[in-house]
Design an enzyme around this catalytic site. Structure first.
Site, PDB file in Angstrom:
ATOM      1  CB  ALA A  79      -1.540   0.513  -0.375  1.00 43.11           C
ATOM      2  CG  HIS A 111      -4.203  -8.216  -8.845  1.00 41.17           C
ATOM      3  ND1 HIS A 111      -2.891  -8.160  -8.456  1.00 41.17           N
ATOM      4  CD2 HIS A 111      -4.924  -7.674  -7.852  1.00 41.17           C
ATOM      5  CE1 HIS A 111      -2.819  -7.622  -7.263  1.00 41.17           C
ATOM      6  NE2 HIS A 111      -4.034  -7.298  -6.867  1.00 41.17           N
ATOM      7  NE  ARG A 168      -7.993   7.115   2.237  1.00 34.95           N
ATOM      8  CZ  ARG A 168      -7.418   7.531   1.125  1.00 34.95           C
ATOM      9  NH1 ARG A 168      -6.697   8.616   1.106  1.00 34.95           N
ATOM     10  NH2 ARG A 168      -7.565   6.854   0.017  1.00 34.95           N
ATOM     11  CE1 TYR A 223       2.096   0.206  -4.215  1.00 34.50           C
ATOM     12  CE2 TYR A 223       3.581  -1.150  -5.513  1.00 34.50           C
ATOM     13  CZ  TYR A 223       2.409  -1.000  -4.821  1.00 34.50           C
ATOM     14  OH  TYR A 223       1.550  -2.069  -4.715  1.00 34.50           O
ATOM     15  CB  THR A 271       3.560  -5.394  -4.955  1.00 32.00           C
ATOM     16  OG1 THR A 271       3.747  -5.072  -6.327  1.00 32.00           O
ATOM     17  CG2 THR A 271       4.635  -4.663  -4.169  1.00 32.00           C
ATOM     18  CG  LEU A 313      -6.751  -5.642   0.153  1.00 32.33           C
ATOM     19  CD1 LEU A 313      -7.904  -5.867  -0.819  1.00 32.33           C
ATOM     20  CD2 LEU A 313      -5.640  -6.626  -0.121  1.00 32.33           C
ATOM     21  CD  GLU A 330       5.960  -2.365  -9.709  1.00 27.76           C
ATOM     22  OE1 GLU A 330       6.901  -1.561  -9.682  1.00 27.76           O
ATOM     23  OE2 GLU A 330       5.508  -2.836 -10.760  1.00 27.76           O
ATOM     24  CB  SER A 380      -2.392   0.981  -5.103  1.00 26.89           C
ATOM     25  OG  SER A 380      -3.367   1.662  -5.855  1.00 26.89           O
ATOM     26  CE  LYS A 431       1.631  -2.086  -1.172  1.00 21.18           C
ATOM     27  NZ  LYS A 431       0.487  -2.670  -0.437  1.00 21.18           N
ATOM     28  CB  SER A 471     -15.415  17.461   1.266  1.00 18.71           C
ATOM     29  OG  SER A 471     -14.735  17.472   0.048  1.00 18.71           O
TER      30      SER A 471
END
Ligand code: GDP
Length: 327
Positions: free
Chosen positions: A65, A162, A14, A132, A108, A63, A110, A67, A136, A17
């Site tokens: 996200a 990780h 992404r 989150y 994940t 990947l 999670e 996070s 996911k 500025s």
């Protein structure tokens, strides 16, 4: 890792500025030179479709996200937009524009929430406990649904925590390694943490990327748990990190009044409500039997080695700054 295997690597980034590349700025220049960067956002479906139809990658590692679990409680909608909408965009783009691509999706641990059974494997029920994790979970089932409905090669990696020397500083492991490195270099400012009793299964990210790659080399797409099979508390991480600078931490008090003291009585760890979550997800310990059997994957780096890698890296960073200030 992909470059070392001879891959042509493309990444999406992404724009911001200040034109910084975030953690990618930490990669050495010779590595960056070999990666083609495409500026865009995973929430922009047209952008993702265009890139996939143009590049037709053999493998996609999704990947992208939001996070950080803690942030997802404050900004649930933007977490859903990125983590659900973004994943749907990737799945649609694979289906419509690049159906031969193999997709890895970062699911994940999670998803397990606060599991009653330990260790956890691919059959353990999912009970997400944060925005989150809810997002996911939608990603996980989108991947499964697209895989079955459209016969696409899509895999879910259910990875336990990780960590590495480039972990974001807001995550607890890096917060501790940076704090210990600071204290080891003469600072008296304590490390302020939340739930010291949280139990996680922490491994080294370099071991895990190899597992992600292995998932995409299989004959059939499937879902895999990767973790170490060892559980540790935040408190244990703190103790192990301080041992490296020859400080033995003694704990005193409880709850938000708990402190970690050095042998000479300095308060080096404090607890603040600010870093507690409205709901905790923990009691994690991975059962990676399936990955071991089918992928021949197992983690190489032990808990104490991970802590050492992270603390040493942050110590060296401070030393380098001191040296450059002297020069
Ligand atoms: P996560 O497992 O992806 O949420 O990774 P984190 O590193 O953010 O959190 C790991 C665990 O550490 C969670 O159970 C947190 O509640 C706990 N924790 C305790 N103190 C802190 C803290 O100061 N910051 C963060 N980020 N987590 C903390």
């Amino acid at each position: 890792m992909l470059l070392s295997k001879g891959y042509e690597v493309h990444g999406i980034l992404r724009r911001n500025s200040s034109m910084s590349k975030g953690t990618m700025d930490l990669l050495p220049e010779n590595i960056m030179k070999q990666i083609s960067i495409h500026y865009g956002d995973v929430t922009d479906g047209n952008f993702i479709s265009n890139i996939l139809s143009k590049e037709r990658p053999e493998e996609i590692y999704h990947l992208a996200a939001q996070s950080f679990v803690g942030y997802s409680f404050q900004n649930a909608l933007s977490t859903y937009d990125t983590n659900i909408g973004g994943t749907l965009n990737v799945c649609n783009a694979v289906k419509d524009s690049s159906p031969d691509s193999r997709l890895y999706f970062a699911a994940t641990s999670e998803l397990f929430g606060q599991p009653k059974e330990s260790p956890q494997n691919e059959l353990t029920p999912f009970v997400p406990r944060s925005p989150y994790a809810v997002a996911k979970l939608a990603g996980f089932w989108t991947v499964r649904t697209y895989r079955d409905a459209y016969r696409l090669f899509m895999t879910n990696g259910i990875l336990f925590n990780h960590e590495s020397e480039v972990r974001g500083p807001e995550f607890v492991t890096r917060k501790i390694s940076q704090g210990v490195a600071r204290i080891g270099n003469g600072s008296d400012e304590p490390i302020v943490l939340g739930n010291l009793g949280a139990v996680k299964d922490w491994g080294y990210a370099k071991d895990y990327v190899n597992g992600m790659w292995k998932m995409l080399q299989q004959d059939y797409p499937d879902d895999f748990v990767l973790g170490t099979g060892e559980a540790h508390t935040v408190r244990e991480f703190v103790e192990a990190a301080f041992t490296l600078i020859k400080i033995k931490i003694t704990w005193k008090g409880s709850g938000v009044n708990e402190v970690g003291l050095s042998e000479d009585g300095r308060t080096l760890v404090k607890v603040s409500r600010e870093f507690f979550r409205p709901l905790e997800s923990d009691n994690f310990r991975a059962d990676y039997t399936k990955a071991l059997k089918k992928l021949k994957w197992k983690p190489k780096t032990k808990f104490n080695d991970l802590v050492r890698i992270m603390v040493n890296s942050d110590m060296n960073k401070i030393k380098a700054i001191k040296l450059s200030n002297l020069a």
